[in-house]
Motif scaffolding. Structure first.
Motif: not given
Length: 377
Positions: A169-176
């Motif tokens: 979330h902090l890195a701006g990635r979509r996870y899950p």
């Protein structure tokens, strides 16, 4: 036979794989995430499990690589990590209790664990190591019994997943990792996904390999769509925004009245007006739906009402997606098709409005270049 076709050359190439298709930033982020994930999981496990001698298990190293380096993999999703490790631990413990702690028992536990993970849709490679640990882990693991599965295994897995959620979330990635929802909230595929290769074609292609591939069908579809868009950009590289944009742009000031904005929309038969300062710098955009209250709510509680605002700056949208004059028109396709845009201001280096591109402009340009006047495709 060419030198690169010699069996030895082919064999050597197979030993030396192609580089990862990831940028330097993604590789550094992945390595940082692995380190932080392991550090945080060990610390949380030690404090959560209190005086237990076993609070951190080795298979978490493999889980960390998946969750932080390969967050888009189906094998790295939260249910895969939680369910895969827990199920494998339970199977390994049952195998030890019934059959002992020999090498063949460990192999059997690993095989059964993989089958169970596949059935439960939680295939997670570190689960195989967890099953082996449950069988061959020694007196400390066997003393814990089910406490091994619901203690270090589940606690470590849960901590790792929670840290991965926070990190991505902090890195701006979509996870899950999951497919992005359609902007119109319907079951129809996005416009760029409706032509060419279809989901059924992808299912058939994946099944034709005869093996499990570490990629989700939706991700494969997205890769193909992006590849097609890159090909289109190359094909339409010579058609620029400045070639198709309207230059005599009807605009409005932020302090102008809402009535004046409505008059200009009606008299010029346009659906949006860029809002500019005196020097032409873009500060917003006002379209027909901005005149109504409740249009921004996902589910308006009642039919929209005409806004009582009197000045344009009270109703305009301040976040505006723009284009540049020398930008290829192919770059605009995702915004107009999947993004649902109907108009896009074209601005120069000082954010001054120099033109406007609409869906009609884009369709006309693509049609004209696909089917030129002389009939040559």
């Amino acid at each position: 036979m060419r030198a690169d076709q010699h069996p030895l050359a082919v064999w050597l190439r197979a030993l030396w794989p192609v580089p990862l298709a990831a940028g330097r930033r993604e590789l550094w982020l992945g390595g940082l995430g692995v380190g932080l994930g392991l550090l945080g999981t060990e610390w949380l496990g030690r404090h959560w499990l209190g005086g237990s001698h076993l609070w951190f298990i080795a298979p978490m190293g493999a889980s960390a690589v998946l969750l932080f380096m390969l967050p888009a993999s189906p094998l790295a999703q939260p249910w895969a990590a939680l369910g895969g490790n827990l199920v494998s631990a339970l199977i390994g413990l049952l195998a030890y209790r019934w059959l002992g702690d020999s090498g063949p028992v460990a192999a059997l536990a690993g095989a059964v664990a993989v089958g169970a993970m596949a059935v439960l849709r939680c295939l997670h490679p570190p689960g195989g190591a967890v099953a082996l640990t449950a069988v061959l882990g020694g007196a400390e693991v066997h003393r814990l019994g089910l406490g091994f599965a619901f203690g270090p295994v589940l606690v470590n897995s849960a901590c790792m997943v929670l840290l991965a959620l926070l990190f991505h979330h902090l890195a701006g990635r979509r996870y899950p990792h999951h497919a992005a929802p359609a902007p119109h909230r319907t079951s129809d595929p996005l416009p760029t996904h409706r032509t060419g290769v279809q989901p059924t074609d992808l299912d058939a292609a994946l099944a034709s390999f005869g093996e499990v591939l570490d990629i989700d069908r939706d991700d494969l579809e997205e890769i193909m769509v992006r590849a097609q868009l890159h090909a289109q950009r190359r094909h339409w590289a010579g058609v620029l925004c400045e070639h198709i944009m309207s230059r005599d742009v009807v605009r409005i000031g932020s302090d102008d009245s809402v009535d004046e904005a409505w008059r200009r929309l009606a008299s010029h038969k346009v659906k949006a007006l860029p809002v500019t300062e005196a020097n032409g710098r873009l500060v917003g955009i006002v379209s027909l739906h901005d005149f109504f209250i409740g249009q921004s709510a996902p589910v308006p509680p009642r039919p929209p009402l005409l806004s009582t605002a009197r000045r344009v700056h009270e109703i305009m949208s301040r976040h505006v997606i723009t284009a540049r004059p020398h930008q290829s028109v192919a770059d605009l396709v995702p915004g107009f098709s999947d993004g649902g845009l109907h108009h896009m201001p074209v601005v120069d280096g000082q954010d001054r409005v120099v033109g406007m591109v609409t869906q009609s402009d884009l369709v006309a340009a693509l049609f004209k270049n696909r089917f030129p006047a002389n009939g040559a495709a």
